[in-house]
Design an enzyme around this catalytic site. Structure first.
Site, PDB file in Angstrom:
ATOM      1  N   HIS A   7      41.541  38.398  33.749  1.00 54.04           N
ATOM      2  CA  HIS A   7      40.463  39.305  34.194  1.00 54.04           C
ATOM      3  C   HIS A   7      40.748  39.868  35.585  1.00 54.04           C
ATOM      4  O   HIS A   7      40.590  41.056  35.837  1.00 54.04           O
ATOM      5  CB  HIS A   7      39.126  38.553  34.252  1.00 54.04           C
ATOM      6  CG  HIS A   7      38.425  38.449  32.938  1.00 54.04           C
ATOM      7  ND1 HIS A   7      38.777  39.177  31.832  1.00 54.04           N
ATOM      8  CD2 HIS A   7      37.352  37.695  32.560  1.00 54.04           C
ATOM      9  CE1 HIS A   7      37.967  38.876  30.830  1.00 54.04           C
ATOM     10  NE2 HIS A   7      37.089  37.978  31.247  1.00 54.04           N
ATOM     11  N   TYR A  62      29.148  33.023  37.780  1.00 55.77           N
ATOM     12  CA  TYR A  62      29.731  33.480  36.514  1.00 55.77           C
ATOM     13  C   TYR A  62      30.678  34.636  36.792  1.00 55.77           C
ATOM     14  O   TYR A  62      30.388  35.494  37.624  1.00 55.77           O
ATOM     15  CB  TYR A  62      28.635  33.918  35.527  1.00 55.77           C
ATOM     16  CG  TYR A  62      27.880  32.745  34.926  1.00 55.77           C
ATOM     17  CD1 TYR A  62      26.872  32.097  35.637  1.00 55.77           C
ATOM     18  CD2 TYR A  62      28.199  32.269  33.658  1.00 55.77           C
ATOM     19  CE1 TYR A  62      26.194  31.022  35.088  1.00 55.77           C
ATOM     20  CE2 TYR A  62      27.517  31.193  33.101  1.00 55.77           C
ATOM     21  CZ  TYR A  62      26.523  30.576  33.823  1.00 55.77           C
ATOM     22  OH  TYR A  62      25.850  29.499  33.275  1.00 55.77           O
ATOM     23  N   GLU A  63      31.807  34.666  36.053  1.00 55.15           N
ATOM     24  CA  GLU A  63      32.822  35.672  36.343  1.00 55.15           C
ATOM     25  C   GLU A  63      32.303  37.096  36.131  1.00 55.15           C
ATOM     26  O   GLU A  63      32.890  38.041  36.636  1.00 55.15           O
ATOM     27  CB  GLU A  63      34.093  35.417  35.524  1.00 55.15           C
ATOM     28  CG  GLU A  63      33.890  35.556  34.029  1.00 55.15           C
ATOM     29  CD  GLU A  63      35.126  35.140  33.221  1.00 55.15           C
ATOM     30  OE1 GLU A  63      36.015  34.478  33.766  1.00 55.15           O
ATOM     31  OE2 GLU A  63      35.174  35.491  32.037  1.00 55.15           O
ATOM     32  N   ALA A  64      31.209  37.259  35.402  1.00 51.12           N
ATOM     33  CA  ALA A  64      30.595  38.575  35.232  1.00 51.12           C
ATOM     34  C   ALA A  64      30.151  39.158  36.574  1.00 51.12           C
ATOM     35  O   ALA A  64      29.866  40.350  36.670  1.00 51.12           O
ATOM     36  CB  ALA A  64      29.395  38.478  34.293  1.00 51.12           C
ATOM     37  N   GLY A  65      30.063  38.306  37.613  1.00 44.39           N
ATOM     38  CA  GLY A  65      29.690  38.784  38.934  1.00 44.39           C
ATOM     39  C   GLY A  65      28.424  38.147  39.472  1.00 44.39           C
ATOM     40  O   GLY A  65      27.986  38.446  40.579  1.00 44.39           O
TER      41      GLY A  65
END
Lengths: 303, 250
Positions: free
Chosen positions: A103, B49-52
């Site tokens: 990512h 969370y890697e989503a931000g």
């Protein structure tokens, strides 16, 4: 007054997405432009290079429909459920070319593209087997400290599609909730199609410019596509259809399952409005979430 | 209260998270365990969370790691590149919490392919943020069911480097600290090799050795994990009433 950017999805895809293009459908779990992906399938685009950090169901559907020759990605699963079966079948049979990153690397590629840089350095990837299978992952020595870092090349999609809550007619796109990869993906692309739940008056945007994540300068087309991100979600508009993601695993257990689904839900409808009608009021109502406004902020007035 | 080995795994993993630390939560079982920790012994845990999303406090368990419930009540939402650059690479993540298809003797993780990369027997989702997290968090916790095929001596593909490869990288974080399975807890010695540190109640050492793909070393005194408390089980079952998440842990 009108810039002529406001159009239909049919026209936007016909005009800007061509066979062989590198197409980035943006949105990390949130606001995935499913309606645009379906329109690309309906218009039977071929040999596309699909780029998406998380291909999600939309790339799975486009691969099943035969639109893609290559996928550039970093995580190809059905989030929380398991595999993307068309993607998995195509790779296991050697029918789909892949170019794979993490990512952080994928986002760094977009950041380089958006910044007009040839590459982006990052502290990752080294020590993994990814550089061994992807020659685009290289190393660079820092000219100041001498340390070795990973480097990935810029990504410049021919077209990026974003989906968002709202935009004005000039394509100033406002997004709240998870922003994900949307800003970098838009700024990196040659053309941007902005699909939104609502096209709003320019004053709505001008009164709250901090919420504009993609300014109109980089946007070529603005399309109102209510419910255009289903089965993903749009913060404040509708919830993620988790049931759809769970059931997708069964629907796609066989290639026939894919074909039947595409016939019914993509080729069998003219546009997103018909898709929403087929889902039905009951299903749509289930995905509505209670309204929760935030406190207003004071920007002040300066004359 | 009776419990399953999968529940014991989630409870044991959750207990390793410390209150007030910052954990970057991976998809799958870590998501379940981190949410259990937040609701039991670690109410001031910062879930990233890697989503931000930073400081998530979801009211329901998110199915994916980009769910809308993660935003409601969170302290901040960053763009993903900002999250990876400024938060993870910037050294602000205490613990990376990951699941994988395979883990080997030196804590290398595979979530990419079973078989050869170009002719895979099974194509898996790939790294996502896992490689980034494994290299940059101060420590990594790994959870996965304990099966021979998932514990090979050498993983088919190193998606996320473990103890050995990381040694050449001056900038890398602390690496894997423990693998928590449905049979016990494995830790790493100073050479970076995995050993059996604890077994869960009712599990004997021989079973663990039989389900590991190399001659696994054992601690001089193997501890026994305290069983799940009724409180832990209640919170866990409330989080995942349909068992959607736990099914994959069986």
């Amino acid at each position: 007054m009108s810039s002529g950017k406001v159009t239909t999805l049919t026209e936007a895809i016909a005009r800007f997405v061509h066979d062989g293009h590198t197409v980035y459908l943006a949105g990390f779990t949130h606001a995935i432009p499913f309606a645009a992906g379906h329109e690309i399938i309906r218009q039977r685009r071929r040999n596309l290079i699909l780029a998406r950090a998380t291909p999600d169901l939309i790339c799975d559907q486009m691969i099943a429909a035969g639109c893609a020759r290559k996928l550039i990605f970093s995580w190809g699963g059905n989030p929380g459920v398991g595999s993307l079966r068309a993607f998995r079948r195509a790779v296991e049979r050697g029918e789909l070319e892949i170019e794979e990153y993490t990512h952080f690397a994928m986002l760094s590629r977009l950041a380089a593209g958006a910044s007009g840089l040839p590459f982006f350095p990052l502290r990752s990837l080294l020590g993994s087997d990814l550089p061994g299978v992807n020659p685009q992952i290289r190393t660079i020595r820092c000219p100041f400290t001498g340390e070795e870092l990973a480097a990935v090349p810029s990504l410049r999609p021919d077209v990026t599609v974003v989906h968002a809550q709202r935009a004005d007619a000039e394509g100033n796109v406002q997004i709240w909730g998870i922003v994900g990869d949307q800003r970098e993906a838009a700024f990196a692309a040659s053309r941007v199609i902005a699909c939104v739940e609502e096209v709003v008056d320019e004053l709505v945007v001008a009164n709250d410019p901090n919420r504009t994540m993609v300014p109109g300068e980089v946007v070529s087309a603005v399309v109102a596509v209510p419910f255009g991100a289903h089965p993903s979600y749009v913060q404040g508009y509708y919830d993620r259809d988790n049931q759809f993601y769970i059931e997708w695993d069964g629907v796609t257990a066989t290639p026939d399952g894919y074909a039947a689904w595409l016939d019914a839900w993509v080729h069998g409808v003219r546009d997103r409005q018909e898709y929403a009608a087929r889902l039905g009021q009951g299903r749509l109502a289930q995905l509505q979430t209670p309204t929760r406004y935030t406190a207003p902020v004071n920007y002040g007035t300066f004359s | 209260m009776p419990w399953t080995p999968a529940e014991m795994m989630v409870v044991a993993a959750a207990r390793r998270l410390r209150d007030e630390e910052r954990v970057l939560v991976g998809i799958g079982l870590p998501n379940l365990a981190a949410n259990l920790a937040l609701r039991s012994h670690a109410p001031r845990l910062t879930m990233v969370y890697e989503a931000g999303v930073v400081g998530a406090r979801p009211r329901r368990l998110p199915l994916s790691i980009g769910d809308p419930c993660l935003v409601e009540g969170a302290r901040a939402v960053l763009a993903m590149h900002e999250l990876f650059s400024w938060y993870l690479q910037g050294g602000r993540v205490d613990t990376g919490f990951l699941e994988a298809a395979q883990v080997d003797r030196f804590g290398n993780l595979n979530s990419t392919v079973i078989g050869a990369y170009n002719r895979p027997k099974v194509r898996l989702p790939g790294s996502g943020g896992a490689c980034d997290i494994a290299l940059l968090a101060r420590r990594t916790l790994i959870m996965m069911p304990h099966r021979t095929e998932r514990f090979p001596e050498r993983v088919d593909f190193i998606t996320s480097p473990g103890c050995t490869a990381r040694r050449c990288l001056s900038w890398a974080g602390g690496g894997p600290e423990a693998v928590i399975t449905d049979l016990g807890v494995l830790e790493f010695d100073t050479e970076g090799e995995m050993y059996l540190a604890a077994v869960h109640p009712g599990v004997d050492e021989a079973k663990v050795l039989a389900q590991t793909g190399w001659p696994l070393r054992c601690a001089q005194r193997i501890a026994e994990t305290p069983p799940p408390t009724p409180e832990e089980l209640t919170v866990l079952r409330d989080l995942d009433p349909a068992g959607v998440h736990l099914r994959r842990g069986r």
